[in-house]
Design a protein around this motif. Structure first.
Motif, PDB file in Angstrom:
ATOM      1  N   ALA A  88      22.390 -20.571   9.960  1.00 19.10           N
ATOM      2  CA  ALA A  88      21.216 -19.786  10.338  1.00 19.10           C
ATOM      3  C   ALA A  88      21.437 -19.102  11.684  1.00 19.10           C
ATOM      4  O   ALA A  88      21.981 -19.691  12.615  1.00 19.10           O
ATOM      5  CB  ALA A  88      19.993 -20.699  10.414  1.00 19.10           C
ATOM      6  N   GLU A  91      17.845 -15.378  15.075  1.00 16.07           N
ATOM      7  CA  GLU A  91      16.710 -14.591  14.580  1.00 16.07           C
ATOM      8  C   GLU A  91      16.002 -15.328  13.446  1.00 16.07           C
ATOM      9  O   GLU A  91      14.767 -15.372  13.393  1.00 16.07           O
ATOM     10  CB  GLU A  91      17.201 -13.218  14.100  1.00 16.07           C
ATOM     11  N   THR A  92      16.793 -15.917  12.554  1.00 12.10           N
ATOM     12  CA  THR A  92      16.202 -16.680  11.445  1.00 12.10           C
ATOM     13  C   THR A  92      15.447 -17.899  11.967  1.00 12.10           C
ATOM     14  O   THR A  92      14.329 -18.198  11.530  1.00 12.10           O
ATOM     15  CB  THR A  92      17.297 -17.126  10.462  1.00 12.10           C
ATOM     16  N   THR A  95      12.174 -16.893  13.692  1.00  9.13           N
ATOM     17  CA  THR A  95      11.190 -16.486  12.683  1.00  9.13           C
ATOM     18  C   THR A  95      10.620 -17.706  11.965  1.00  9.13           C
ATOM     19  O   THR A  95       9.421 -17.774  11.666  1.00  9.13           O
ATOM     20  CB  THR A  95      11.835 -15.528  11.669  1.00  9.13           C
ATOM     21  N   HIS A  96      11.474 -18.680  11.715  1.00  7.67           N
ATOM     22  CA  HIS A  96      11.042 -19.926  11.064  1.00  7.67           C
ATOM     23  C   HIS A  96      10.051 -20.668  11.953  1.00  7.67           C
ATOM     24  O   HIS A  96       9.031 -21.190  11.472  1.00  7.67           O
ATOM     25  CB  HIS A  96      12.279 -20.784  10.783  1.00  7.67           C
ATOM     26  N   TYR A 190      18.469 -14.002   0.347  1.00  8.86           N
ATOM     27  CA  TYR A 190      19.042 -12.995   1.237  1.00  8.86           C
ATOM     28  C   TYR A 190      19.277 -13.477   2.667  1.00  8.86           C
ATOM     29  O   TYR A 190      19.931 -12.795   3.447  1.00  8.86           O
ATOM     30  CB  TYR A 190      18.132 -11.751   1.287  1.00  8.86           C
ATOM     31  N   THR A 191      18.720 -14.626   3.041  1.00 10.97           N
ATOM     32  CA  THR A 191      18.796 -15.075   4.434  1.00 10.97           C
ATOM     33  C   THR A 191      19.749 -16.260   4.563  1.00 10.97           C
ATOM     34  O   THR A 191      19.491 -17.328   4.011  1.00 10.97           O
ATOM     35  CB  THR A 191      17.396 -15.479   4.949  1.00 10.97           C
ATOM     36  N   LEU A 194      19.020 -20.509   5.496  1.00 10.57           N
ATOM     37  CA  LEU A 194      17.626 -20.864   5.232  1.00 10.57           C
ATOM     38  C   LEU A 194      17.535 -21.449   3.821  1.00 10.57           C
ATOM     39  O   LEU A 194      18.062 -20.877   2.868  1.00 10.57           O
ATOM     40  CB  LEU A 194      16.722 -19.639   5.347  1.00 10.57           C
ATOM     41  N   THR A 205      16.038 -24.617   8.274  1.00 17.70           N
ATOM     42  CA  THR A 205      17.214 -23.861   8.684  1.00 17.70           C
ATOM     43  C   THR A 205      18.339 -24.861   8.898  1.00 17.70           C
ATOM     44  O   THR A 205      18.103 -26.019   9.276  1.00 17.70           O
ATOM     45  CB  THR A 205      16.964 -23.073   9.980  1.00 17.70           C
TER      46      THR A 205
END
Length: 388
Positions: A88, A91-92, A95-96, A190-191, A194, A205
């Protein structure tokens, strides 16, 4: 006192050898069968032999503060396979976190797998040799290593994904992902890094062996714990006080999160032996003084001499040390880091800061696309719409 210190670190070394091999009963250490002592003649002729790296550290927060770790010198071994490991991004993760405080009733905890790499087997064994005088005397005696010595070295087969091998990260990661999938935990489409469960309202994550878990029901976390613990040693901090080196202060009533990296700057300045300036700079980085009264302001030429290898390493070490901090909790620092990297100047004033995440019903949606080879000169076009 010197003898006490010597004995303390000798025991630490014995414990590490015991963990990596088949245990060391005198110290109560169980082995993980990562390595196995062998005769040199057992090594296939087409195989290279690497060396071990020894690191020691005093970690007062650990149950055993005197830590010795031995890893493989992976640069001596050839491996042409895929070594890509997806984790992860910051940014991920951020956001989480924002999703946690923005979801009514959601909470956060963290999990950590101990020695994850060492639970995965190599398809093709590698080999390592230890200097005789670098092996603790009681380990030599316990394993009767006299019979294996050749020209001052003792050889071992590497059976598991030992830290330091190029392929270890991917092997361990793929093993973990496959193990999680058996119980319904799948990667997001797509992430990277995650994961969601097929039916349970839980997500996390993943950064190597560190889990950042968002949940609504404790029973869902317990299901995840049971799943991971069926293969690995896994512990969970229900308060979620720290993740990937970042301190987290959760306030579920106010629905906010405060992130910080306490003591990071002070420790970094001490490590870099930085002397605080008499005249501090109260800006992201030092600004060039303009030529007052001039009709045209010309760019200042950089006439500084080329840096030597020592200075280059210092700048790389400095920017590397603070880049993670800047990306994590102090974005203004990135301006200075860019200056250091491009103009070879050095940032003098670093201040600790915090980032606060508050609950929000705002949703960020991005639609983007690109067209390939649609312009002259083999150029393309890309564009998109950003919705808040």
């Amino acid at each position: 006192p010197n003898e006490e210190i010597k004995d303390r670190w000798l025991k630490s070394g014995e414990d590490e050898f015991g963990r990596l091999f088949q245990g060391f009963e005198p110290n109560g250490i169980e082995g993980m069968d990562v390595l196995k002592w062998i005769h040199k003649k057992e090594i296939p002729k087409h195989k290279s032999v690497t060396y071990p790296r020894y690191t020691v550290a005093y970690r007062p927060e650990k149950a055993d503060p005197n830590r010795t770790r031995i890893t493989a010198g992976g640069d001596r071994l050839e491996y042409d396979g895929d070594v890509t490991t997806h984790t992860a991004t910051l940014e991920t993760i951020k956001t989480h976190w924002n999703s946690v405080v923005s979801t009514p009733g959601a909470k956060y905890c963290t999990g950590d797998i101990s020695n994850m790499y060492l639970e995965s087997a190599l398809e093709d064994p590698e080999y390592v040799r230890f200097k005789w005088d670098m092996i603790p005397p009681r380990i030599r005696e316990y394993y009767k290593l006299d019979q294996y010595v050749v020209n001052g070295f003792v050889y071992a087969l590497i059976a598991m994904a030992w830290y330091g091998l190029k392929q270890s990260g991917k092997i361990a990661h793929d093993d973990l992902v496959a193990h999680l999938a058996k119980s319904g935990y799948k990667k997001a489409k797509y992430t990277l890094g995650l994961f969601f469960h097929e039916t349970r309202d839980i997500s996390f994550t993943l950064v190597v062996d560190d889990f950042g878990i968002k949940y609504l029901k404790q029973e869902d976390v317990k299901h995840l714990i049971k799943t991971v613990q069926s293969k690995y040693k896994f512990k969970v901090d229900w308060e979620g006080k720290q993740y990937i080196g970042i301190h987290l202060e959760w306030d579920y009533k106010k629905r906010q999160l405060i992130t910080s990296m306490q003591g990071y700057v002070e420790q970094a300045l001490k490590e870099l032996e930085h002397a605080m300036p008499v005249k501090p700079c109260h800006a992201p980085s030092k600004a060039e003084r303009p030529n007052y009264g001039a009709k045209v302001q010309y760019a200042k030429e950089d006439e500084s001499p080329e840096l030597g290898p020592t200075d280059v390493k210092f700048i790389q070490r400095t920017t590397g040390k603070f880049l993670y901090y800047g990306r994590t909790v102090d974005i203004t620092m990135q301006h200075a880091l860019n200056d250091i990297a491009t103009t070879k100047d050095r940032q003098n004033k670093m201040e600790a800061t915090k980032v606060i995440y508050r609950a929000s019903d705002m949703i960020l949606q991005v639609n983007s696309d690109a067209a390939y080879l649609v312009c002259s000169g083999a150029r393309g076009r890309m564009g998109g719409y950003f919705y808040l």
